[in-house]
Design a protein around this motif. Structure first.
Motif, mmCIF file in Angstrom:
data_model
loop_
_atom_site.group_PDB
_atom_site.id
_atom_site.type_symbol
_atom_site.label_atom_id
_atom_site.label_comp_id
_atom_site.label_asym_id
_atom_site.label_seq_id
_atom_site.Cartn_x
_atom_site.Cartn_y
_atom_site.Cartn_z
ATOM 1 N N MET A 1 0.833 -1.200 0.000
ATOM 2 C CA MET A 1 0.000 0.000 0.000
ATOM 3 C C MET A 1 0.868 1.249 0.000
ATOM 4 O O MET A 1 1.872 1.309 0.699
ATOM 5 N N GLU A 2 0.527 2.226 -0.820
ATOM 6 C CA GLU A 2 1.275 3.477 -0.823
ATOM 7 C C GLU A 2 0.969 4.232 0.473
ATOM 8 O O GLU A 2 -0.153 4.244 0.950
ATOM 9 N N GLU A 3 1.992 4.880 1.000
ATOM 10 C CA GLU A 3 1.847 5.482 2.322
ATOM 11 C C GLU A 3 0.786 6.558 2.427
ATOM 12 O O GLU A 3 0.149 6.728 3.450
ATOM 13 N N ASN A 4 0.590 7.304 1.322
ATOM 14 C CA ASN A 4 -0.380 8.400 1.411
ATOM 15 C C ASN A 4 -1.797 7.985 1.044
ATOM 16 O O ASN A 4 -2.673 8.812 0.870
ATOM 17 N N CYS A 5 -2.017 6.666 0.906
ATOM 18 C CA CYS A 5 -3.356 6.188 0.566
ATOM 19 C C CYS A 5 -4.271 6.203 1.780
ATOM 20 O O CYS A 5 -3.878 5.774 2.873
ATOM 21 N N ALA A 6 -5.501 6.618 1.583
ATOM 22 C CA ALA A 6 -6.497 6.534 2.653
ATOM 23 C C ALA A 6 -7.036 5.101 2.704
ATOM 24 O O ALA A 6 -6.890 4.336 1.747
ATOM 25 N N LYS A 7 -7.659 4.753 3.832
ATOM 26 C CA LYS A 7 -8.260 3.421 3.965
ATOM 27 C C LYS A 7 -9.750 3.586 4.210
ATOM 28 O O LYS A 7 -10.155 4.498 4.923
ATOM 29 N N THR A 8 -10.547 2.687 3.678
ATOM 30 C CA THR A 8 -11.976 2.710 4.007
ATOM 31 C C THR A 8 -12.186 1.987 5.337
ATOM 32 O O THR A 8 -11.270 1.325 5.841
ATOM 33 N N CYS A 9 -13.396 2.084 5.865
ATOM 34 C CA CYS A 9 -13.692 1.447 7.156
ATOM 35 C C CYS A 9 -13.667 -0.085 7.070
ATOM 36 O O CYS A 9 -13.722 -0.777 8.081
ATOM 37 N N LEU A 10 -13.582 -0.632 5.847
ATOM 38 C CA LEU A 10 -13.568 -2.094 5.680
ATOM 39 C C LEU A 10 -12.191 -2.610 5.284
ATOM 40 O O LEU A 10 -12.019 -3.791 4.984
ATOM 41 N N HIS A 11 -11.201 -1.722 5.268
ATOM 42 C CA HIS A 11 -9.865 -2.054 4.771
ATOM 43 C C HIS A 11 -9.287 -3.321 5.409
ATOM 44 O O HIS A 11 -8.816 -4.229 4.707
ATOM 45 N N ASP A 12 -9.313 -3.396 6.744
ATOM 46 C CA ASP A 12 -8.722 -4.560 7.440
ATOM 47 C C ASP A 12 -9.416 -5.859 7.029
ATOM 48 O O ASP A 12 -8.776 -6.912 6.956
ATOM 49 N N ARG A 13 -10.711 -5.758 6.772
ATOM 50 C CA ARG A 13 -11.466 -6.958 6.375
ATOM 51 C C ARG A 13 -11.020 -7.444 4.996
ATOM 52 O O ARG A 13 -10.931 -8.648 4.740
ATOM 53 N N HIS A 14 -10.760 -6.518 4.073
ATOM 54 C CA HIS A 14 -10.282 -6.922 2.738
ATOM 55 C C HIS A 14 -8.933 -7.623 2.837
ATOM 56 O O HIS A 14 -8.703 -8.647 2.204
ATOM 57 N N VAL A 15 -8.056 -7.055 3.651
ATOM 58 C CA VAL A 15 -6.709 -7.615 3.812
ATOM 59 C C VAL A 15 -6.805 -9.025 4.401
ATOM 60 O O VAL A 15 -6.158 -9.966 3.933
ATOM 61 N N LYS A 16 -7.664 -9.175 5.405
ATOM 62 C CA LYS A 16 -7.870 -10.482 6.050
ATOM 63 C C LYS A 16 -8.398 -11.528 5.054
ATOM 64 O O LYS A 16 -8.061 -12.710 5.128
ATOM 65 N N LEU A 17 -9.232 -11.070 4.122
ATOM 66 C CA LEU A 17 -9.795 -11.982 3.111
ATOM 67 C C LEU A 17 -8.792 -12.281 1.994
ATOM 68 O O LEU A 17 -9.096 -13.021 1.058
ATOM 69 N N GLY A 18 -7.619 -11.640 2.066
ATOM 70 C CA GLY A 18 -6.596 -11.904 1.045
ATOM 71 C C GLY A 18 -6.837 -11.192 -0.276
ATOM 72 O O GLY A 18 -6.358 -11.644 -1.324
ATOM 73 N N ALA A 19 -7.564 -10.091 -0.233
ATOM 74 C CA ALA A 19 -7.840 -9.350 -1.480
ATOM 75 C C ALA A 19 -6.559 -8.770 -2.062
ATOM 76 O O ALA A 19 -5.635 -8.416 -1.330
ATOM 77 N N LEU A 20 -6.513 -8.676 -3.378
ATOM 78 C CA LEU A 20 -5.433 -7.967 -4.053
ATOM 79 C C LEU A 20 -5.740 -6.483 -3.912
ATOM 80 O O LEU A 20 -6.766 -6.007 -4.410
ATOM 81 N N MET A 21 -4.890 -5.756 -3.185
ATOM 82 C CA MET A 21 -5.145 -4.345 -2.906
ATOM 83 C C MET A 21 -4.310 -3.454 -3.825
ATOM 84 O O MET A 21 -3.192 -3.808 -4.191
ATOM 85 N N SER A 22 -4.884 -2.306 -4.184
ATOM 86 C CA SER A 22 -4.150 -1.388 -5.050
ATOM 87 C C SER A 22 -4.675 0.032 -4.859
ATOM 88 O O SER A 22 -5.860 0.216 -4.562
ATOM 89 N N PRO A 23 -3.828 1.063 -5.037
ATOM 90 C CA PRO A 23 -4.315 2.433 -4.902
ATOM 91 C C PRO A 23 -5.322 2.777 -5.989
ATOM 92 O O PRO A 23 -5.112 2.454 -7.164
ATOM 93 N N PHE A 24 -6.433 3.383 -5.591
ATOM 94 C CA PHE A 24 -7.441 3.872 -6.533
ATOM 95 C C PHE A 24 -8.050 5.135 -5.938
ATOM 96 O O PHE A 24 -8.549 5.113 -4.816
ATOM 97 N N ALA A 25 -7.991 6.225 -6.684
ATOM 98 C CA ALA A 25 -8.591 7.498 -6.258
ATOM 99 C C ALA A 25 -8.138 7.922 -4.854
ATOM 100 O O ALA A 25 -8.918 8.445 -4.071
ATOM 101 N N GLY A 26 -6.876 7.634 -4.550
ATOM 102 C CA GLY A 26 -6.332 8.056 -3.256
ATOM 103 C C GLY A 26 -6.623 7.097 -2.106
ATOM 104 O O GLY A 26 -6.268 7.358 -0.964
ATOM 105 N N PHE A 27 -7.302 5.977 -2.410
ATOM 106 C CA PHE A 27 -7.628 4.978 -1.381
ATOM 107 C C PHE A 27 -6.943 3.654 -1.723
ATOM 108 O O PHE A 27 -6.737 3.342 -2.889
ATOM 109 N N ASP A 28 -6.619 2.878 -0.692
ATOM 110 C CA ASP A 28 -6.104 1.524 -0.904
ATOM 111 C C ASP A 28 -7.325 0.612 -1.018
ATOM 112 O O ASP A 28 -8.016 0.371 -0.028
ATOM 113 N N MET A 29 -7.622 0.144 -2.235
ATOM 114 C CA MET A 29 -8.896 -0.554 -2.485
ATOM 115 C C MET A 29 -8.685 -1.990 -2.965
ATOM 116 O O MET A 29 -7.684 -2.293 -3.617
#
Length: 364
Positions: free
Chosen positions: A1-29
């Motif tokens: 994750m890029e350091e200046n990326c914002a996280k949504t309130c569900l971010h930890d859940r995506h990571v736990k589910l093993g989602a492929l994360m990537s910066p989009f519109a300033g958020f780690d999605m």
């Protein structure tokens, strides 16, 4: 994750589910969980849920709310019943697009605007700047709201069963406010996938609970990868691709959302002129005769001359065809026109088709 990326309130859940994360519109999605194809098919055939908490929300209230929204929005909200939603754009004076958005009419003195994540700061600044002289209060509520989109033919049944929310009486492009645990939860029925679908807006803790219940019930989590393939197949635009400050709604072939008969609104003069005189280029659909995949930014040519470029392209998951949306110069925008798409050093034959490659299945 890029350091200046914002996280949504569900971010930890995506990571736990093993989602492929990537910066989009300033958020780690999350881009995908299983595969884009599996998630796409889940939404087309059953139901899937997206984290869209990165979207922006702006509340406009006050005696001049209706007047102000009419001033900045190209669609016409006049006389609409409370609870109705409108799709349209905010435009600059020159007709270029500030953003495309949804306007929720709470009542004549209150509107809820849902804007694109990549444009939140720009939009809010633009809205505030243009509110001068109007008796309105503009609140950027983006930090407060989390949002999930539950999409697919089984969306209604899933929400009723898993979340115990009575949504079957919400008509298409309408919303309802539910008082839940001391907060007001907004549930709308629009859908950016071409399928029946609902959006739920609430506090971060409420949206986390909703997500957890849906995961427990086995609903397929979906990433932004298939959100793009789904919206693209039914010809829905993405800001930055089919709309931008350099692309007007008329050029994007979205004139049906621009109500030129309504009184003054920002950009009206420029858009009226375009409509009357015709545009020099517009967004159309293309179908490639080959299996080659057209991508954003690829050139479209006729007899070796560039006549346009691809705005979005995929091998359509639902139809199996290589298709694209492209901005094409006149007169090459007519249905049936043969063109070529340049993919690296080769060109591939294509034909201009309607930009809806798959029929929408919204609830009527």
């Amino acid at each position: 994750m890029e350091e200046n990326c914002a996280k949504t309130c569900l971010h930890d859940r995506h990571v736990k589910l093993g989602a492929l994360m990537s910066p989009f519109a300033g958020f780690d999605m999350p881009i995908q969980y299983k595969s884009i194809t599996d998630e796409h098919n889940a939404v087309r055939q059953k139901v899937g849920v997206f984290d869209v908490s990165h979207m922006g929300e702006v509340r406009v209230t006050g005696p001049d709310a209706y007047k102000f929204v009419s001033h900045i929005f190209v669609n016409d909200v006049t006389g609409a019943p409370d609870g109705q939603i409108f799709y349209g754009m905010m435009c600059y004076e020159n007709g270029g697009t500030v953003d495309d958005l949804l306007v929720y009419k709470v009542n004549e003195e209150e509107y809820f605007l849902v804007i694109n994540a990549s444009n939140i700061d720009k939009d809010v600044e633009w809205i505030r700047k243009n509110a001068e002289g109007f008796n309105v209060k503009i609140e950027d509520q983006s930090p407060y709201y989390g949002e999930v989109a539950i999409q697919g033919p089984e969306a209604e049944e899933t929400i009723e069963k898993v979340l115990s929310l009575n949504v079957k009486d919400i008509p298409f492009y309408n919303f309802k406010v539910f008082p839940i645990d001391g907060e007001e939860v907004i549930v709308s029925r629009t859908g950016y996938t071409g399928e029946d679908g609902f959006e739920i807006y609430g506090s971060h803790s409420y949206i986390q609970k909703v997500w957890d219940k849906l995961m427990e019930a086995g609903v397929q989590p979906c990433g932004l990868g298939c959100r793009d393939t789904l919206r693209f197949e039914v010809g829905l635009p993405l800001y930055g691709d089919e709309l931008s400050e350099d692309i007007t709604p008329i050029e994007a072939s979205l004139s049906m959302f621009v109500k030129l008969e309504k009184p003054e609104f920002i950009g009206k003069e420029a858009l009226s002129k375009q409509k009357a005189e015709g545009v020099k280029r517009r967004i159309v659909g293309l179908e490639l005769e080959d299996k080659a995949i057209p991508r954003h930014g690829y050139d479209v040519e006729v007899d070796g001359k560039k006549v346009g470029e691809i705005t979005t392209g995929y091998r359509s998951i639902s139809t199996g065809k290589s298709v694209a949306m492209a901005m094409i110069d006149k007169p090459y925008d007519k249905l049936g026109t043969k063109v070529e798409v340049r993919i690296r050093k080769k060109t591939f034959p294509a034909v201009v088709v309607k930009k809806r490659f798959y029929e929408k299945n919204y609830k009527k």
